[in-house]
Every structure is written in structure tokens, then in C-alpha cells.
Write a protein that holds these residues in place. Sequence first.
Motif, mmCIF file in Angstrom:
data_model
loop_
_atom_site.group_PDB
_atom_site.id
_atom_site.type_symbol
_atom_site.label_atom_id
_atom_site.label_comp_id
_atom_site.label_asym_id
_atom_site.label_seq_id
_atom_site.Cartn_x
_atom_site.Cartn_y
_atom_site.Cartn_z
ATOM 1 N N GLN A 154 0.791 -1.115 -0.235
ATOM 2 C CA GLN A 154 0.010 -0.031 -0.018
ATOM 3 C C GLN A 154 0.767 1.207 -0.057
ATOM 4 O O GLN A 154 1.988 1.402 0.647
ATOM 5 N N PRO A 155 0.472 2.302 -0.636
ATOM 6 C CA PRO A 155 -0.751 2.418 -1.439
ATOM 7 C C PRO A 155 -0.417 2.033 -3.068
ATOM 8 O O PRO A 155 -1.333 2.212 -3.919
ATOM 9 N N TYR A 156 0.673 1.324 -3.080
ATOM 10 C CA TYR A 156 0.645 0.621 -4.486
ATOM 11 C C TYR A 156 1.512 -0.570 -4.247
ATOM 12 O O TYR A 156 1.851 -0.765 -2.995
ATOM 13 N N THR A 157 1.600 -1.441 -5.241
ATOM 14 C CA THR A 157 2.381 -2.818 -5.148
ATOM 15 C C THR A 157 3.802 -2.883 -5.838
ATOM 16 O O THR A 157 3.706 -2.393 -6.973
ATOM 17 N N LEU A 158 4.931 -3.108 -5.038
ATOM 18 C CA LEU A 158 6.124 -3.169 -5.605
ATOM 19 C C LEU A 158 7.249 -3.773 -4.782
ATOM 20 O O LEU A 158 7.079 -3.606 -3.550
ATOM 21 N N ALA A 159 7.892 -4.690 -5.166
ATOM 22 C CA ALA A 159 9.000 -5.230 -4.528
ATOM 23 C C ALA A 159 10.086 -4.898 -5.331
ATOM 24 O O ALA A 159 10.275 -4.773 -6.396
ATOM 25 N N LYS A 160 11.093 -4.000 -4.447
ATOM 26 C CA LYS A 160 12.216 -3.477 -5.096
ATOM 27 C C LYS A 160 13.509 -3.997 -4.013
ATOM 28 O O LYS A 160 13.574 -3.818 -2.871
ATOM 29 N N GLU A 166 16.515 -3.997 -8.905
ATOM 30 C CA GLU A 166 15.566 -5.020 -9.771
ATOM 31 C C GLU A 166 14.123 -4.864 -8.979
ATOM 32 O O GLU A 166 14.029 -4.532 -7.696
ATOM 33 N N GLU A 167 13.104 -4.832 -9.944
ATOM 34 C CA GLU A 167 11.828 -4.371 -9.294
ATOM 35 C C GLU A 167 10.671 -5.586 -9.731
ATOM 36 O O GLU A 167 11.126 -6.114 -10.925
ATOM 37 N N ASN A 168 9.730 -5.796 -9.052
ATOM 38 C CA ASN A 168 8.589 -6.423 -9.551
ATOM 39 C C ASN A 168 7.227 -5.850 -8.979
ATOM 40 O O ASN A 168 7.365 -5.806 -7.503
ATOM 41 N N THR A 169 6.425 -5.386 -9.671
ATOM 42 C CA THR A 169 4.977 -5.060 -9.417
ATOM 43 C C THR A 169 4.035 -6.109 -8.599
ATOM 44 O O THR A 169 3.006 -5.773 -8.276
ATOM 45 N N ASN A 170 4.392 -7.310 -9.322
ATOM 46 C CA ASN A 170 3.615 -8.594 -8.973
ATOM 47 C C ASN A 170 4.045 -8.901 -7.589
ATOM 48 O O ASN A 170 4.638 -9.796 -7.208
ATOM 49 N N ILE A 171 3.474 -8.219 -6.569
ATOM 50 C CA ILE A 171 4.006 -8.224 -5.167
ATOM 51 C C ILE A 171 3.418 -9.908 -4.689
ATOM 52 O O ILE A 171 4.145 -10.351 -3.825
ATOM 53 N N GLU A 172 2.448 -10.141 -4.828
ATOM 54 C CA GLU A 172 1.832 -11.493 -4.295
ATOM 55 C C GLU A 172 2.857 -12.712 -4.722
ATOM 56 O O GLU A 172 2.919 -13.583 -4.113
ATOM 57 N N ALA A 173 3.164 -12.432 -6.291
ATOM 58 C CA ALA A 173 4.003 -13.757 -6.597
ATOM 59 C C ALA A 173 5.423 -13.451 -5.911
ATOM 60 O O ALA A 173 5.868 -14.570 -5.688
ATOM 61 N N GLY A 177 7.235 -16.440 -3.136
ATOM 62 C CA GLY A 177 8.373 -17.096 -3.540
ATOM 63 C C GLY A 177 9.235 -16.967 -4.817
ATOM 64 O O GLY A 177 10.136 -17.570 -5.066
ATOM 65 N N ALA A 178 8.516 -15.982 -5.797
ATOM 66 C CA ALA A 178 9.105 -15.733 -7.036
ATOM 67 C C ALA A 178 10.205 -14.859 -6.935
ATOM 68 O O ALA A 178 10.214 -13.646 -7.223
ATOM 69 N N ILE A 179 11.317 -15.368 -6.141
ATOM 70 C CA ILE A 179 12.318 -14.303 -6.208
ATOM 71 C C ILE A 179 13.748 -14.773 -6.781
ATOM 72 O O ILE A 179 14.648 -14.049 -6.769
ATOM 73 N N GLN A 180 13.564 -15.511 -7.798
ATOM 74 C CA GLN A 180 14.862 -15.968 -8.574
ATOM 75 C C GLN A 180 15.256 -14.824 -9.446
ATOM 76 O O GLN A 180 16.396 -14.641 -9.389
ATOM 77 N N PRO A 181 14.324 -13.849 -9.859
ATOM 78 C CA PRO A 181 15.095 -12.641 -10.627
ATOM 79 C C PRO A 181 15.998 -11.821 -9.883
ATOM 80 O O PRO A 181 17.134 -11.295 -10.191
ATOM 81 N N PHE A 182 15.470 -11.729 -8.427
ATOM 82 C CA PHE A 182 16.135 -10.994 -7.567
ATOM 83 C C PHE A 182 17.567 -11.416 -7.130
ATOM 84 O O PHE A 182 18.681 -10.575 -7.086
ATOM 85 N N ILE A 183 17.582 -12.737 -6.924
ATOM 86 C CA ILE A 183 18.669 -13.591 -6.821
ATOM 87 C C ILE A 183 19.815 -13.555 -7.779
ATOM 88 O O ILE A 183 21.110 -13.071 -7.565
ATOM 89 N N GLU A 184 19.269 -13.554 -9.159
ATOM 90 C CA GLU A 184 20.088 -13.619 -10.369
ATOM 91 C C GLU A 184 20.542 -12.258 -10.577
ATOM 92 O O GLU A 184 21.735 -11.866 -10.907
#
Length: 206
Positions: A154-160, A166-173, A177-184
Motif C-alpha cells: 500500500q498505496p501501490y504494489t512493488l517489490a524492489k 531489480e523491481e517487480n510489481t507482482n508483489i503477491e508472486a 516465493g518468486a525471488i529468482q530474478p532478485f537472486i540472479e
Amino acid sequence: IKSVTFNVRGAYAYGYLKAERGVHRLVRISPFDANKRRHTSFCALDVVAELDDDIEVEIKDEDLRVDTYRSGGAGGQHINKTDSAIRLTHLPTGIVVAVQSERSQHKNRSKAMSMLKAKIYEYEQDRKRRDLERFYGAKGEIAWGSQIRSYVLQPYTLAKDHRTGEENTNIEAVLDGAIQPFIEAYLGASARGTLRGQAPAEEMPV
């Protein structure tokens, strides 16, 4: 839940998951707040390698304090009536490990010693990393306020990831556990020497 310890097994498990080591920040609408206000929470994550038998970590008897106590139980006949739980304290480093998962004191001590050796090994690795960070002026310690990644609901969805961008707006994913792109991204940036002013790997002193 205040703390969780678990084992991960698999090819290159430590090599991958060491990218997750640090402080993680979560911003959300708290389900416990009647006024539906945003709350920020922090979680410090540590990753230590399980040592192979051929990696020697010497622990002198005089550097070790051993405490025994009764492990907790559900009650009745399941309560452990002997002092089977073990707490080991490594006096030079202050590292403490406690194990009460087994009914046998011998098994608890063996497991605690294995965990203690792994933590001492990681302690020494941390010391070497701190020496490198002082050399390059990097700030990489695990500490509140120095998060490596933020998860905003909130107020938006973002994992950074603040180390790589590296960012991903699909926070639920990501939270599922969808963290492979962050690890790579972390491993790639680490190899290139682009993490917080870090020098390229081949140029870093041994």
C-alpha cells in the motif's frame, strides 16, 4: 512468531540464498489496526552454510560454556523430565546456540555443536567481509534501517531490491516465493562489482 530457523538443501543452495541475507522491509495495511493505517515491519534474515566434514572449525574446550536444561513439552507424559536441552556459548565471539528438538542430550549436543561451528565459520566470513567493506567504503551490515529489499503493498504494489534496482510489481508472486530474478540480479551485480561501490570480484583482495 519471533524467529524461525530452517534448513534448505539442494544444488548451490547457499550460493543462491546468500543473496537474501539482510534486512527486509514490508509496508502494508495492518490487519490489527482498526483505523486501517499503513504499518512498516522489518525482518532480519541470516544465511549460514552447513559445513562439510572436510571444513575444520576448531573450538577449544576453554572457549566453550555448556548449559543443560529441561526442554519444553506439551505436558503430561511428553514432558522431558531430564536435562536434555543444550545451550552452547562460544565465549570469544559471544555466539549462543540452543537445541532441544531431540530427547537425547547427546543428539542435542551434536546438533548444537554442528550449528555452532557453522555460525563461527559465518562469523569469520563476516569479519572478512567487513574488512573488505571498510576498504571499499561499502555499508553492508545487517542492521535496522539498512534494508536490502522493500515489499510495498500500500498505496501501490512493488517489490524492489535496493542493492540492484531489480523491481517487480507482482508483489503477491514475490511473497509466494518468486525471488529468482532478485537472486540472479544480485549475483550478477556482485560479480560485476556494482553492489554499493563494490569492486569487481577479480579485483577484490583475498
